[in-house]
Design a protein around this motif. Structure first.
Motif, PDB file in Angstrom:
ATOM      1  N   ALA A  27     106.496  40.318  -3.135  1.00 33.27           N
ATOM      2  CA  ALA A  27     106.955  39.601  -4.320  1.00 33.27           C
ATOM      3  C   ALA A  27     105.924  38.611  -4.844  1.00 33.27           C
ATOM      4  O   ALA A  27     105.920  38.293  -6.025  1.00 33.27           O
ATOM      5  N   SER A  28     105.046  38.140  -3.974  1.00 35.79           N
ATOM      6  CA  SER A  28     104.026  37.182  -4.412  1.00 35.79           C
ATOM      7  C   SER A  28     102.697  37.507  -3.747  1.00 35.79           C
ATOM      8  O   SER A  28     102.646  38.157  -2.691  1.00 35.79           O
ATOM      9  N   GLU A  29     101.631  37.033  -4.371  1.00 38.29           N
ATOM     10  CA  GLU A  29     100.309  37.215  -3.776  1.00 38.29           C
ATOM     11  C   GLU A  29     100.221  36.480  -2.445  1.00 38.29           C
ATOM     12  O   GLU A  29      99.615  36.967  -1.497  1.00 38.29           O
ATOM     13  N   ALA A  30     100.863  35.319  -2.355  1.00 30.28           N
ATOM     14  CA  ALA A  30     100.869  34.559  -1.100  1.00 30.28           C
ATOM     15  C   ALA A  30     101.514  35.360   0.026  1.00 30.28           C
ATOM     16  O   ALA A  30     101.034  35.343   1.167  1.00 30.28           O
ATOM     17  N   ASP A  31     102.597  36.090  -0.268  1.00 30.07           N
ATOM     18  CA  ASP A  31     103.248  36.935   0.737  1.00 30.07           C
ATOM     19  C   ASP A  31     102.316  38.061   1.190  1.00 30.07           C
ATOM     20  O   ASP A  31     102.244  38.389   2.380  1.00 30.07           O
ATOM     21  N   ALA A  32     101.598  38.669   0.247  1.00 31.77           N
ATOM     22  CA  ALA A  32     100.660  39.742   0.582  1.00 31.77           C
ATOM     23  C   ALA A  32      99.528  39.209   1.458  1.00 31.77           C
ATOM     24  O   ALA A  32      99.138  39.840   2.444  1.00 31.77           O
ATOM     25  N   LEU A  33      99.009  38.044   1.119  1.00 32.31           N
ATOM     26  CA  LEU A  33      97.925  37.450   1.908  1.00 32.31           C
ATOM     27  C   LEU A  33      98.406  37.019   3.290  1.00 32.31           C
ATOM     28  O   LEU A  33      97.652  37.095   4.262  1.00 32.31           O
ATOM     29  N   ALA A  34      99.670  36.616   3.401  1.00 33.61           N
ATOM     30  CA  ALA A  34     100.236  36.300   4.713  1.00 33.61           C
ATOM     31  C   ALA A  34     100.308  37.560   5.578  1.00 33.61           C
ATOM     32  O   ALA A  34     100.062  37.508   6.794  1.00 33.61           O
ATOM     33  N   ALA A  35     100.624  38.699   4.960  1.00 31.96           N
ATOM     34  CA  ALA A  35     100.641  39.969   5.695  1.00 31.96           C
ATOM     35  C   ALA A  35      99.234  40.324   6.174  1.00 31.96           C
ATOM     36  O   ALA A  35      99.054  40.795   7.305  1.00 31.96           O
ATOM     37  N   ASN A  50      87.474  43.227   5.979  1.00 38.63           N
ATOM     38  CA  ASN A  50      87.310  43.226   4.522  1.00 38.63           C
ATOM     39  C   ASN A  50      87.932  44.453   3.863  1.00 38.63           C
ATOM     40  O   ASN A  50      87.749  44.658   2.662  1.00 38.63           O
ATOM     41  N   GLY A  51      88.652  45.258   4.635  1.00 41.35           N
ATOM     42  CA  GLY A  51      89.240  46.479   4.098  1.00 41.35           C
ATOM     43  C   GLY A  51      90.554  46.277   3.359  1.00 41.35           C
ATOM     44  O   GLY A  51      91.079  47.218   2.783  1.00 41.35           O
ATOM     45  N   PHE A  52      91.088  45.056   3.375  1.00 41.49           N
ATOM     46  CA  PHE A  52      92.363  44.812   2.705  1.00 41.49           C
ATOM     47  C   PHE A  52      92.150  44.593   1.216  1.00 41.49           C
ATOM     48  O   PHE A  52      91.207  43.946   0.803  1.00 41.49           O
ATOM     49  N   GLU A  53      93.066  45.130   0.419  1.00 41.49           N
ATOM     50  CA  GLU A  53      93.006  44.963  -1.024  1.00 41.49           C
ATOM     51  C   GLU A  53      94.411  44.695  -1.557  1.00 41.49           C
ATOM     52  O   GLU A  53      95.337  45.460  -1.295  1.00 41.49           O
ATOM     53  N   VAL A  54      94.564  43.591  -2.280  1.00 44.16           N
ATOM     54  CA  VAL A  54      95.826  43.243  -2.928  1.00 44.16           C
ATOM     55  C   VAL A  54      95.696  43.591  -4.405  1.00 44.16           C
ATOM     56  O   VAL A  54      94.790  43.117  -5.083  1.00 44.16           O
ATOM     57  N   ILE A  55      96.619  44.425  -4.882  1.00 41.85           N
ATOM     58  CA  ILE A  55      96.555  44.915  -6.258  1.00 41.85           C
ATOM     59  C   ILE A  55      97.804  44.456  -7.008  1.00 41.85           C
ATOM     60  O   ILE A  55      98.916  44.909  -6.697  1.00 41.85           O
ATOM     61  N   PRO A  56      97.654  43.558  -7.996  1.00 39.54           N
ATOM     62  CA  PRO A  56      98.811  43.194  -8.816  1.00 39.54           C
ATOM     63  C   PRO A  56      99.294  44.429  -9.586  1.00 39.54           C
ATOM     64  O   PRO A  56      98.498  45.170 -10.166  1.00 39.54           O
ATOM     65  N   THR A  57     100.598  44.674  -9.558  1.00 36.34           N
ATOM     66  CA  THR A  57     101.184  45.862 -10.157  1.00 36.34           C
ATOM     67  C   THR A  57     102.461  45.477 -10.889  1.00 36.34           C
ATOM     68  O   THR A  57     103.203  44.613 -10.427  1.00 36.34           O
ATOM     69  N   LYS A  58     102.705  46.108 -12.004  1.00 34.04           N
ATOM     70  CA  LYS A  58     103.944  45.869 -12.746  1.00 34.04           C
ATOM     71  C   LYS A  58     105.075  46.695 -12.139  1.00 34.04           C
ATOM     72  O   LYS A  58     104.962  47.919 -11.995  1.00 34.04           O
TER      73      LYS A  58
END
Length: 90
Positions: A27-35, A50-58
């Motif tokens: 639900a939030s970028e902070a939640d993704a970064l916590a994961a 460095n293999g993690f990537e967070v992608i904002p999606t609609k």
């Protein structure tokens, strides 16, 4: 449309298909970064932090709206002796 954050782990190779692991949608970028923080010490992930990537999606947006095609080509090379990424629990 609401923005959600899609978390992937991607390991690139020069001589074979990349490993792409879908971790989750948050639900939030902070939640993704916590994961990411929770996973980066786990087997495999710790070797490629460095293999993690967070992608904002609609949320509710349809991807691949134009379909896809199949390319028929030569058979794949023999994979004997190749390394493959598998889930750590196997």
């Amino acid at each position: 449309m609401e923005t959600v954050f899609d978390l992937w782990f991607i390991r690139q190779y020069g001589d074979r298909e990349d490993t792409e692991l879908h971790i989750g949608i948050y639900a939030s970028e902070a939640d993704a970064l916590a994961a990411v923080d929770a996973l980066k010490g786990k087997p495999g992930f710790c070797d490629y932090p460095n293999g993690f990537e967070v992608i904002p999606t609609k949320l509710g947006m349809t991807g691949w709206q134009d379909g896809f095609v199949t390319n028929i080509g030569p058979p794949p090379k023999d994979a004997a002796g190749q390394a493959f990424d598998l889930p750590a629990w196997l």
